[in-house]
Motif scaffolding. Structure first.
Motif, PDB file in Angstrom:
ATOM      1  N   GLU A  66       6.832  10.066   4.459  1.00 32.69           N
ATOM      2  CA  GLU A  66       6.342   9.711   5.791  1.00 32.69           C
ATOM      3  C   GLU A  66       4.930   9.122   5.761  1.00 32.69           C
ATOM      4  N   GLY A  67       4.060   9.676   4.928  1.00 35.64           N
ATOM      5  CA  GLY A  67       2.690   9.170   4.849  1.00 35.64           C
ATOM      6  C   GLY A  67       2.631   7.736   4.357  1.00 35.64           C
ATOM      7  N   ILE A  68       3.484   7.415   3.386  1.00 36.49           N
ATOM      8  CA  ILE A  68       3.539   6.051   2.857  1.00 36.49           C
ATOM      9  C   ILE A  68       4.100   5.104   3.916  1.00 36.49           C
ATOM     10  N   ARG A  69       5.125   5.557   4.624  1.00 36.93           N
ATOM     11  CA  ARG A  69       5.707   4.736   5.682  1.00 36.93           C
ATOM     12  C   ARG A  69       4.704   4.489   6.796  1.00 36.93           C
ATOM     13  N   ALA A  70       3.918   5.505   7.114  1.00 35.68           N
ATOM     14  CA  ALA A  70       2.883   5.336   8.138  1.00 35.68           C
ATOM     15  C   ALA A  70       1.860   4.306   7.693  1.00 35.68           C
ATOM     16  N   ALA A  71       1.467   4.355   6.410  1.00 41.97           N
ATOM     17  CA  ALA A  71       0.496   3.382   5.891  1.00 41.97           C
ATOM     18  C   ALA A  71       1.040   1.967   5.993  1.00 41.97           C
ATOM     19  N   GLY A  72       2.319   1.790   5.677  1.00 41.78           N
ATOM     20  CA  GLY A  72       2.937   0.476   5.779  1.00 41.78           C
ATOM     21  C   GLY A  72       2.986  -0.026   7.212  1.00 41.78           C
ATOM     22  N   LEU A  74       0.973   0.902   9.653  1.00 42.37           N
ATOM     23  CA  LEU A  74      -0.387   0.619  10.112  1.00 42.37           C
ATOM     24  C   LEU A  74      -0.931  -0.663   9.501  1.00 42.37           C
ATOM     25  N   ARG A  75      -0.490  -1.008   8.312  1.00 47.64           N
ATOM     26  CA  ARG A  75      -0.915  -2.274   7.707  1.00 47.64           C
ATOM     27  C   ARG A  75      -0.478  -3.439   8.599  1.00 47.64           C
ATOM     28  N   ARG A  76       0.697  -3.292   9.230  1.00 48.53           N
ATOM     29  CA  ARG A  76       1.204  -4.363  10.091  1.00 48.53           C
ATOM     30  C   ARG A  76       0.584  -4.320  11.482  1.00 48.53           C
ATOM     31  N   THR A  77       0.438  -3.108  12.039  1.00 49.84           N
ATOM     32  CA  THR A  77       0.020  -2.999  13.438  1.00 49.84           C
ATOM     33  C   THR A  77      -1.481  -2.828  13.619  1.00 49.84           C
ATOM     34  N   HIS A  78      -2.140  -2.152  12.682  1.00 49.33           N
ATOM     35  CA  HIS A  78      -3.579  -1.889  12.776  1.00 49.33           C
ATOM     36  C   HIS A  78      -4.202  -2.062  11.391  1.00 49.33           C
ATOM     37  N   ILE A  81      -7.375  -0.125  10.070  1.00 48.12           N
ATOM     38  CA  ILE A  81      -7.416   1.331   9.918  1.00 48.12           C
ATOM     39  C   ILE A  81      -7.093   1.700   8.474  1.00 48.12           C
ATOM     40  N   GLY A  82      -7.978   2.440   7.840  1.00 50.15           N
ATOM     41  CA  GLY A  82      -7.744   2.875   6.468  1.00 50.15           C
ATOM     42  C   GLY A  82      -6.803   4.069   6.404  1.00 50.15           C
ATOM     43  N   VAL A  83      -6.225   4.277   5.245  1.00 50.28           N
ATOM     44  CA  VAL A  83      -5.312   5.413   5.035  1.00 50.28           C
ATOM     45  C   VAL A  83      -5.632   6.069   3.697  1.00 50.28           C
ATOM     46  N   VAL A  84      -5.882   7.375   3.741  1.00 50.61           N
ATOM     47  CA  VAL A  84      -5.994   8.176   2.520  1.00 50.61           C
ATOM     48  C   VAL A  84      -4.789   9.092   2.476  1.00 50.61           C
ATOM     49  N   ALA A  85      -3.935   8.916   1.478  1.00 53.26           N
ATOM     50  CA  ALA A  85      -2.718   9.710   1.344  1.00 53.26           C
ATOM     51  C   ALA A  85      -2.945  10.853   0.367  1.00 53.26           C
ATOM     52  N   LEU A  86      -2.463  12.032   0.741  1.00 53.97           N
ATOM     53  CA  LEU A  86      -2.601  13.223  -0.088  1.00 53.97           C
ATOM     54  C   LEU A  86      -1.241  13.643  -0.629  1.00 53.97           C
ATOM     55  N   THR A  87      -1.206  14.025  -1.892  1.00 52.38           N
ATOM     56  CA  THR A  87       0.030  14.496  -2.495  1.00 52.38           C
ATOM     57  C   THR A  87      -0.283  15.560  -3.529  1.00 52.38           C
ATOM     58  N   GLN A  88       0.693  16.379  -3.854  1.00 50.23           N
ATOM     59  CA  GLN A  88       0.482  17.392  -4.884  1.00 50.23           C
ATOM     60  C   GLN A  88       1.010  16.932  -6.237  1.00 50.23           C
ATOM     61  N   TYR A  89       1.526  15.715  -6.309  1.00 46.86           N
ATOM     62  CA  TYR A  89       2.059  15.192  -7.567  1.00 46.86           C
ATOM     63  C   TYR A  89       1.388  13.877  -7.929  1.00 46.86           C
ATOM     64  N   SER A  90       1.145  13.670  -9.223  1.00 42.31           N
ATOM     65  CA  SER A  90       0.542  12.410  -9.683  1.00 42.31           C
ATOM     66  C   SER A  90       1.644  11.392  -9.938  1.00 42.31           C
ATOM     67  N   ASP A  91       2.377  11.068  -8.886  1.00 39.51           N
ATOM     68  CA  ASP A  91       3.527  10.166  -8.983  1.00 39.51           C
ATOM     69  C   ASP A  91       3.076   8.732  -8.748  1.00 39.51           C
ATOM     70  N   VAL A  92       3.193   7.893  -9.791  1.00 40.72           N
ATOM     71  CA  VAL A  92       2.722   6.514  -9.687  1.00 40.72           C
ATOM     72  C   VAL A  92       3.516   5.709  -8.673  1.00 40.72           C
ATOM     73  N   GLU A  93       4.783   6.062  -8.470  1.00 35.12           N
ATOM     74  CA  GLU A  93       5.593   5.292  -7.530  1.00 35.12           C
ATOM     75  C   GLU A  93       5.026   5.391  -6.116  1.00 35.12           C
ATOM     76  N   TYR A  94       4.555   6.571  -5.732  1.00 38.09           N
ATOM     77  CA  TYR A  94       3.926   6.701  -4.422  1.00 38.09           C
ATOM     78  C   TYR A  94       2.662   5.847  -4.341  1.00 38.09           C
ATOM     79  N   ALA A  95       1.850   5.894  -5.407  1.00 30.22           N
ATOM     80  CA  ALA A  95       0.611   5.110  -5.409  1.00 30.22           C
ATOM     81  C   ALA A  95       0.913   3.629  -5.271  1.00 30.22           C
ATOM     82  N   LEU A  96       1.920   3.164  -5.970  1.00 34.96           N
ATOM     83  CA  LEU A  96       2.285   1.752  -5.908  1.00 34.96           C
ATOM     84  C   LEU A  96       2.814   1.378  -4.534  1.00 34.96           C
ATOM     85  N   ASP A  97       3.628   2.262  -3.948  1.00 36.78           N
ATOM     86  CA  ASP A  97       4.137   1.994  -2.601  1.00 36.78           C
ATOM     87  C   ASP A  97       2.988   1.897  -1.600  1.00 36.78           C
TER      88      ASP A  97
END
Length: 231
Positions: A66-72, A74-78, A81-97
């Motif tokens: 959901e956080g990644i989808r929100a960032a996407g 907001l990139r289109r609509t606002h 506005i910056g986005v800092v996403a928090l996760t408990q895993y060092s998953d590169v796929e999330y970072a790339l998304d």
């Protein structure tokens, strides 16, 4: 000092309260609203128009991305506005998304960083100013995994250039890198120009584009499988 208006999206009551308590004592940070799910987050953004959204990656309704989808969205609509996403895993796929449409105004931090208010506040300030922040643990995992590949384009780089590349991917400026390595700014500039040339990247790309290009390059080299899996 200009105020940085933040919307906090986190469904966990304890973590949400903890982040609020940490940020209450920071003069230039103002948490204007909180949300516990994606619809609430988007509604809060529309109502308050914050400078930065600080959001968990997984929250209701689906507990997926959901956080990644929100960032996407907001990139289109606002886009401002910056986005800092928090996760408990060092998953590169999330970072790339997160940075697929550009890394300017985007940050990716592990939740363990939240306990260090200086790290969290620095990330919020950087992203509010249009910069990017990628957690060092994620970058280190990427670099360690890619270094085990025999066909990696990173083989073109010297050990010092690999070290500089990791710092670039963390969003560090030339001046910060120079201070870390105890070398001159000019020496860092030469290393970065060499790196960009060897990796076939434009030498005049701005810093946030270098971060995105570095992560995309590492992903395309096939390093994603060695990073902590989604659960």
């Amino acid at each position: 000092m200009p105020q940085i208006r933040v919307v906090l999206a986190e469904d966990g009551d304890l973590l949400r309260a903890g982040v609020l308590a940490l940020l209450e004592g920071v003069d230039d940070i103002d948490v204007v609203a909180t949300a516990t799910n994606l619809p609430e987050l988007l509604a809060s953004v529309e109502e308050h128009r914050p400078d930065v959204v600080l959001t968990d990656i997984r929250m209701p309704p689906d507990f997926t991305d959901e956080g990644i989808r929100a960032a996407g969205e907001l990139r289109r609509t606002h886009p401002g506005i910056g986005v800092v996403a928090l996760t408990q895993y060092s998953d590169v796929e999330y970072a790339l998304d997160l940075i697929r449409d550009g890394s300017d105004g985007r940050g990716y931090l592990l939740k363990e960083r939240v306990a260090d208010v200086d790290d969290l506040v620095a990330a919020l300030r950087t992203v509010a100013a249009g910069g990017s922040v990628i957690d060092q643990i994620v970058v280190d995992a990427l670099m360690a995994t890619s270094s085990r590949r025999h066909d990696s384009v990173l083989d073109r780089l010297t050990p010092r250039e690999l070290e500089v590349l990791a710092m670039v991917a963390r969003g560090m400026t030339n001046a910060l890198i120079a201070g870390e390595l105890v070398v001159t700014d000019r020496a860092v500039e030469k290393h970065i120009n060499s790196i960009l040339t060897k990796l076939d990247l434009p030498a005049d790309a701005p810093v946030h584009r270098r971060v995105a290009a570095t992560l995309v390059f590492l992903s395309e080299a096939g390093v994603g499988g060695g990073v902590a899996p989604r659960r």
